[in-house]
Write an enzyme that holds these catalytic residues in place. Structure first.
Site, PDB file in Angstrom:
ATOM      1  N   CYS A   2      44.769   2.265 -43.063  1.00 11.23           N
ATOM      2  CA  CYS A   2      45.235   2.753 -44.351  1.00 11.23           C
ATOM      3  C   CYS A   2      44.062   2.639 -45.306  1.00 11.23           C
ATOM      4  O   CYS A   2      43.084   1.962 -45.009  1.00 11.23           O
ATOM      5  CB  CYS A   2      46.382   1.899 -44.856  1.00 11.23           C
ATOM      6  SG  CYS A   2      47.738   1.790 -43.674  1.00 11.23           S
ATOM      7  N   ARG A  30      41.680   8.059 -44.227  1.00 10.12           N
ATOM      8  CA  ARG A  30      42.053   6.874 -43.448  1.00 10.12           C
ATOM      9  C   ARG A  30      43.541   6.874 -43.075  1.00 10.12           C
ATOM     10  O   ARG A  30      43.981   6.066 -42.252  1.00 10.12           O
ATOM     11  CB  ARG A  30      41.750   5.603 -44.251  1.00 10.12           C
ATOM     12  CG  ARG A  30      40.290   5.379 -44.504  1.00 10.12           C
ATOM     13  CD  ARG A  30      40.090   4.105 -45.273  1.00 10.12           C
ATOM     14  NE  ARG A  30      40.546   2.967 -44.517  1.00 10.12           N
ATOM     15  CZ  ARG A  30      39.792   2.280 -43.652  1.00 10.12           C
ATOM     16  NH1 ARG A  30      38.543   2.634 -43.458  1.00 10.12           N
ATOM     17  NH2 ARG A  30      40.281   1.260 -43.001  1.00 10.12           N
ATOM     18  N   TRP A  78      48.839   5.153 -43.124  1.00  8.84           N
ATOM     19  CA  TRP A  78      49.045   5.717 -41.786  1.00  8.84           C
ATOM     20  C   TRP A  78      50.014   4.772 -41.107  1.00  8.84           C
ATOM     21  O   TRP A  78      49.693   3.621 -40.826  1.00  8.84           O
ATOM     22  CB  TRP A  78      47.724   5.791 -41.029  1.00  8.84           C
ATOM     23  CG  TRP A  78      47.831   6.511 -39.721  1.00  8.84           C
ATOM     24  CD1 TRP A  78      47.815   7.864 -39.518  1.00  8.84           C
ATOM     25  CD2 TRP A  78      47.967   5.923 -38.426  1.00  8.84           C
ATOM     26  NE1 TRP A  78      47.925   8.137 -38.182  1.00  8.84           N
ATOM     27  CE2 TRP A  78      48.029   6.979 -37.487  1.00  8.84           C
ATOM     28  CE3 TRP A  78      48.048   4.626 -37.966  1.00  8.84           C
ATOM     29  CZ2 TRP A  78      48.157   6.764 -36.125  1.00  8.84           C
ATOM     30  CZ3 TRP A  78      48.180   4.407 -36.594  1.00  8.84           C
ATOM     31  CH2 TRP A  78      48.229   5.473 -35.690  1.00  8.84           C
ATOM     32  N   ASN A 105      46.555  -3.178 -45.170  1.00  8.40           N
ATOM     33  CA  ASN A 105      46.040  -2.388 -44.053  1.00  8.40           C
ATOM     34  C   ASN A 105      46.003  -3.302 -42.850  1.00  8.40           C
ATOM     35  O   ASN A 105      45.514  -4.427 -42.954  1.00  8.40           O
ATOM     36  CB  ASN A 105      44.623  -1.890 -44.379  1.00  8.40           C
ATOM     37  CG  ASN A 105      43.966  -1.182 -43.209  1.00  8.40           C
ATOM     38  OD1 ASN A 105      44.647  -0.559 -42.406  1.00  8.40           O
ATOM     39  ND2 ASN A 105      42.654  -1.290 -43.106  1.00  8.40           N
ATOM     40  N   GLY A 106      46.513  -2.844 -41.692  1.00  2.00           N
ATOM     41  CA  GLY A 106      46.469  -3.672 -40.491  1.00  2.00           C
ATOM     42  C   GLY A 106      47.871  -3.970 -39.998  1.00  2.00           C
ATOM     43  O   GLY A 106      48.835  -3.296 -40.376  1.00  2.00           O
ATOM     44  N   GLU A 488      34.057  16.779 -24.775  1.00  2.00           N
ATOM     45  CA  GLU A 488      34.082  16.741 -26.240  1.00  2.00           C
ATOM     46  C   GLU A 488      34.570  18.087 -26.803  1.00  2.00           C
ATOM     47  O   GLU A 488      35.332  18.124 -27.771  1.00  2.00           O
ATOM     48  CB  GLU A 488      32.683  16.385 -26.771  1.00  2.00           C
ATOM     49  CG  GLU A 488      32.490  16.479 -28.269  1.00  2.00           C
ATOM     50  CD  GLU A 488      33.365  15.514 -29.086  1.00  2.00           C
ATOM     51  OE1 GLU A 488      34.111  14.732 -28.510  1.00  2.00           O
ATOM     52  OE2 GLU A 488      33.302  15.600 -30.331  1.00  2.00           O
ATOM     53  N   LYS A 492      37.839  18.374 -29.249  1.00  2.00           N
ATOM     54  CA  LYS A 492      37.813  18.971 -30.598  1.00  2.00           C
ATOM     55  C   LYS A 492      38.922  20.001 -30.733  1.00  2.00           C
ATOM     56  O   LYS A 492      39.623  20.050 -31.738  1.00  2.00           O
ATOM     57  CB  LYS A 492      36.459  19.660 -30.874  1.00  2.00           C
ATOM     58  CG  LYS A 492      35.292  18.740 -31.125  1.00  2.00           C
ATOM     59  CD  LYS A 492      35.300  18.063 -32.488  1.00  2.00           C
ATOM     60  CE  LYS A 492      35.922  16.707 -32.466  1.00  2.00           C
ATOM     61  NZ  LYS A 492      35.182  15.580 -32.011  1.00  2.00           N
ATOM     62  N   GLU A 495      42.437  18.326 -30.862  1.00  2.00           N
ATOM     63  CA  GLU A 495      42.811  17.524 -32.030  1.00  2.00           C
ATOM     64  C   GLU A 495      42.911  18.323 -33.313  1.00  2.00           C
ATOM     65  O   GLU A 495      43.693  17.974 -34.182  1.00  2.00           O
ATOM     66  CB  GLU A 495      41.883  16.317 -32.194  1.00  2.00           C
ATOM     67  CG  GLU A 495      40.473  16.638 -32.592  1.00  2.00           C
ATOM     68  CD  GLU A 495      39.619  15.380 -32.768  1.00  2.00           C
ATOM     69  OE1 GLU A 495      40.142  14.357 -33.209  1.00  2.00           O
ATOM     70  OE2 GLU A 495      38.422  15.461 -32.469  1.00  2.00           O
ATOM     71  N   HIS A 511      38.099  21.065  -6.316  1.00  2.00           N
ATOM     72  CA  HIS A 511      38.941  19.970  -5.826  1.00  2.00           C
ATOM     73  C   HIS A 511      40.312  19.989  -6.509  1.00  2.00           C
ATOM     74  O   HIS A 511      41.042  19.009  -6.442  1.00  2.00           O
ATOM     75  CB  HIS A 511      38.230  18.629  -6.047  1.00  2.00           C
ATOM     76  CG  HIS A 511      36.911  18.554  -5.326  1.00  2.00           C
ATOM     77  ND1 HIS A 511      36.819  18.413  -3.971  1.00  2.00           N
ATOM     78  CD2 HIS A 511      35.639  18.687  -5.782  1.00  2.00           C
ATOM     79  CE1 HIS A 511      35.541  18.423  -3.611  1.00  2.00           C
ATOM     80  NE2 HIS A 511      34.808  18.594  -4.696  1.00  2.00           N
ATOM     81  N   LYS A 614      41.432   8.688 -39.415  1.00  2.00           N
ATOM     82  CA  LYS A 614      40.000   8.598 -39.165  1.00  2.00           C
ATOM     83  C   LYS A 614      39.613   7.313 -38.473  1.00  2.00           C
ATOM     84  O   LYS A 614      38.755   7.291 -37.621  1.00  2.00           O
ATOM     85  CB  LYS A 614      39.262   8.726 -40.513  1.00  2.00           C
ATOM     86  CG  LYS A 614      37.752   8.706 -40.403  1.00  2.00           C
ATOM     87  CD  LYS A 614      37.232   9.944 -39.718  1.00  2.00           C
ATOM     88  CE  LYS A 614      35.740   9.961 -39.551  1.00  2.00           C
ATOM     89  NZ  LYS A 614      35.336  10.917 -38.504  1.00  2.00           N
TER      90      LYS A 614
END
Ligand code: F6R
Length: 619
Positions: A2, A30, A78, A105-106, A488, A492, A495, A511, A614
């Site tokens: 957060c 965040r 968040w 936060n946490g 990567e 991208k 997300e 395979h 983030k």
């Protein structure tokens, strides 16, 4: 994960609220599922909080203005405990009279037992959050001591887990008290006003003088004082520093999104990460690497720990480091590392890679590595963050603030810093390794200009992306260092464009994954340069033929002058020629631009994709 802001200023006016709202806007990356503020006035604590993005809170305050104040705290959330509702948004009020507010936060790991105890005492709760427990404990402790710092000291002694807490009390206007354990908190040092924030972006518009707090410390700010104590009550001090970037760097600078801006900043991110790391004669000097050469030359194994994009940077690094140093190198997802009983000892170098320096999984992996006696080096983009502090040494990437949730410029800077570490270890080994390291350094210095060349050629990639806005699935293939680039590219797209995407090692196709190819299936192929050892170029050209024969639409990322791919490519995206191990710095750029443009074409918010934040500060 957060965002937290606190402010105390000299006179009761609207400045406090403006500062906090501006800080929240900068910290929204965040977490952005709800937001809230609390201010102190003569009547007590006044609070507004709303689920959804910050704009909802802003509209609410416009409709129901808050009074002038000297003291304000704000939070952008968040969700972890309790869904993203108005009731669960922070601040939370403590005590029957609700004269204390707290933001957090946490995660407070022992909140269940604490909550049970509080309920038994008759305390009633209005939210499902762990935070509200801290609010009530703080209010109880304040009743006993009549002092907010003492109340914080008594409260943190009861909490387990990771947390940053900020609190204000109606009886102590002009004071904000903060505490941190395994979660970020920095102090902004102003003139007649002081600030607290999850990172310096929170107050960068007002001061560039900052103070980094240590683990398990409590800070009390007033308009003209900052005092710090440890969780054991003893006086402490933080490290003061000057922030070397300004508010403009944290804003979009005319770009439609932070992601677009950050993609364009990549030549600088790489150049700045290389800056000052070689002597005039080309010898590498990693000044901040406070580990003796002797310890480094005794390393027999390297383990890279990281998550997501940073882990893909680690995968690129594995190819380079093993080739240059001949030291075995493994890459572990940080959240898997400590649960698989890793073979690590005093001769193992554990390298963590993290943009934020706060990723909890990576932090825990570093702590575990230290417990096992390993030497730990952090590659990190955020000064004052937790992971570098918990490591023996750090190599900072100098990408500047990365605001978009999807990592781009930090990825290139991480790869660059990993190269620097590998080349430094090669230099220490001397002989032919050192000669090769010097040659690679020369090539590396040319990469920023080559990245710029790739960026200058992106018009066709943007057209392809817009054309493919309705695509439901995209595959990415690569070999050697092109394999993590393929992973990567797929990440991208997943997300930010919410498109199903998979990255594969091209050799793995037959395979199993080749069964996915059907007529029209778009496949990006990251092609190694024709001079890549072991005939890899020829092998991937065969792979392109195999998928083309089954109807795939091939979009090929290939070096200038590589004509062998042309007959089998529906589209060729050209990158400049470079040494094989350095190619990821170029080949990933079109994949980032593609994802960004496609997400924009779909009308999505590329900077704040759904369900993500983030900085992932929970396990
Ligand atoms: C993807 C992305 C994430 C991060 C990962 C690690 O675009 O940004 O996968 O790379 O969460 O974050 P840091 O580097 O902050 O440890």
């Amino acid at each position: 994960m957060c965002g937290i802001v606190g402010y105390v200023g000299p006179s009761a006016d609207t400045v406090a609220l403006d500062v906090v709202m501006e800080g929240l806007a900068r910290l929204e990356y965040r977490g952005y599922d709800s937001a809230g503020v609390a201010v102190i006035d003569a009547d007590g604590v006044q609070m507004r909080k709303r689920s959804g993005k910050l704009v909802n809170l802003r509209d609410d305050i416009a409709a129901h203005p808050l009074p002038p104040t000297t003291t304000a705290i704000g939070h952008t959330r968040w969700a972890t405990h309790g869904g993203p509702t108005d009731a669960n948004a922070h601040p939370h009020l403590g005590g029957a009279e609700q004269r204390l507010a707290v933001i957090h936060n946490g995660i407070i790991e022992n909140f269940h037992s604490l909550k049970t105890g509080l309920i038994a005492q008759g305390v009633s709760f209005t939210s499902e959050t762990d935070t509200e427990v801290a609010a009530h404990l703080l209010a109880q402790a304040y009743t006993q001591s009549g002092d907010l710092t003492a109340a914080m000291l008594a409260t943190v002694a009861q909490l387990d887990g990771a947390f940053t807490l900020l609190t204000v009390h109606a009886d102590q206007p002009g004071v904000v008290v903060g505490a941190r354990r395994n979660s970020p908190l920095v102090v902004g040092l102003g003139q007649g006003a002081n600030y607290l924030g999850s990172d310096v972006a929170a107050f960068i518009g007002h001061t560039r003088d900052a103070m980094e707090l240590g683990q398990d410390q409590i800070v009390t700010i007033t308009p003209d004082s900052v005092s710090v104590i440890g969780f054991d009550g003893t006086p402490a001090d933080g490290r003061r520093y000057h922030v070397d970037w300004d508010a403009a760097a944290a804003e979009k600078g005319g770009y439609p999104s932070f992601m677009a801006k950050e993609i364009d900043e990549q030549p600088h991110a790489v150049a700045d990460t290389l800056l000052g790391r070689t002597k005039e004669e080309g010898e590498l000097v990693l000044d901040e690497l406070r580990v003796s050469e002797e310890a480094l030359s005794q390393v027999t194994k390297i383990v890279i720990v990281a998550c997501g994009t940073a882990a893909y940077a680690g995968m690129v690094a594995k190819y380079a480091i093993e080739h240059w140093t001949r030291i075995p190198c493994e890459v572990d997802l940080a959240h898997e590392f400590r649960y698989r009983d890793p073979v690590v000892d005093g001769h193992t170098l554990v390298v963590s890679v993290s943009q934020s320096g706060e990723t909890m999984d990576t932090l825990m992996a570093v702590k575990h590595a230290r417990e096992l006696g390993a030497l730990t080096i952090s590659i990190c983009n955020t000064h004052g963050s937790t992971i570098p502090r918990e490591s023996d040494a750090v190599i900072y990437t100098h990408a500047g603030p990365e605001i978009a949730v999807a990592s781009t410029k930090a990825f290139l800077a991480q790869i660059t810093a990993c190269y620097l570490l590998g080349l430094y270890l090669a230099q220490l080994r001397g002989g032919s390794s050192a000669v090769e390291a010097a040659a690679v350094m020369r090539d590396l210095r040319e990469m920023p200009a080559k990245i710029q060349t790739v960026l200058d050629r992106m018009d066709r990639v943007r057209e392809i992306a817009r054309f493919m806005a309705d695509t439901r699935s995209v595959l990415f293939l690569g070999r050697h260092v092109g394999y993590p680039v393929a992973l990567e590219g797929a990440l991208k797209l997943k997300e930010i464009a919410y498109i199903h995407a998979e990255g594969f090692a091209a050799g793995e196709l037959k395979h199993g994954p080749i069964a996915l190819i059907e007529p029209g299936q778009p496949v990006f192929v990251v092609v190694p340069g024709p001079d890549t050892p072991h005939d890899l170029h020829a092998k991937i050209v065969s792979n392109i033929q195999e998928i083309r024969a089954r109807g795939a639409r091939t979009i090929v990322v290939a070096q200038d002058g590589d004509e062998a791919v042309v007959p089998f490519a529906d589209e060729v995206i050209r990158v400049p020629v470079s040494a094989p191990l350095l190619q990821p710095l170029l080949t990933v750029v079109p994949l980032q631009v593609f994802a960004c443009e496609l997400a924009v074409a779909k009308g999505l918010d590329v900077d704040q994709p759904r369900n993500l934040a983030k900085s992932v500060t929970v396990e």
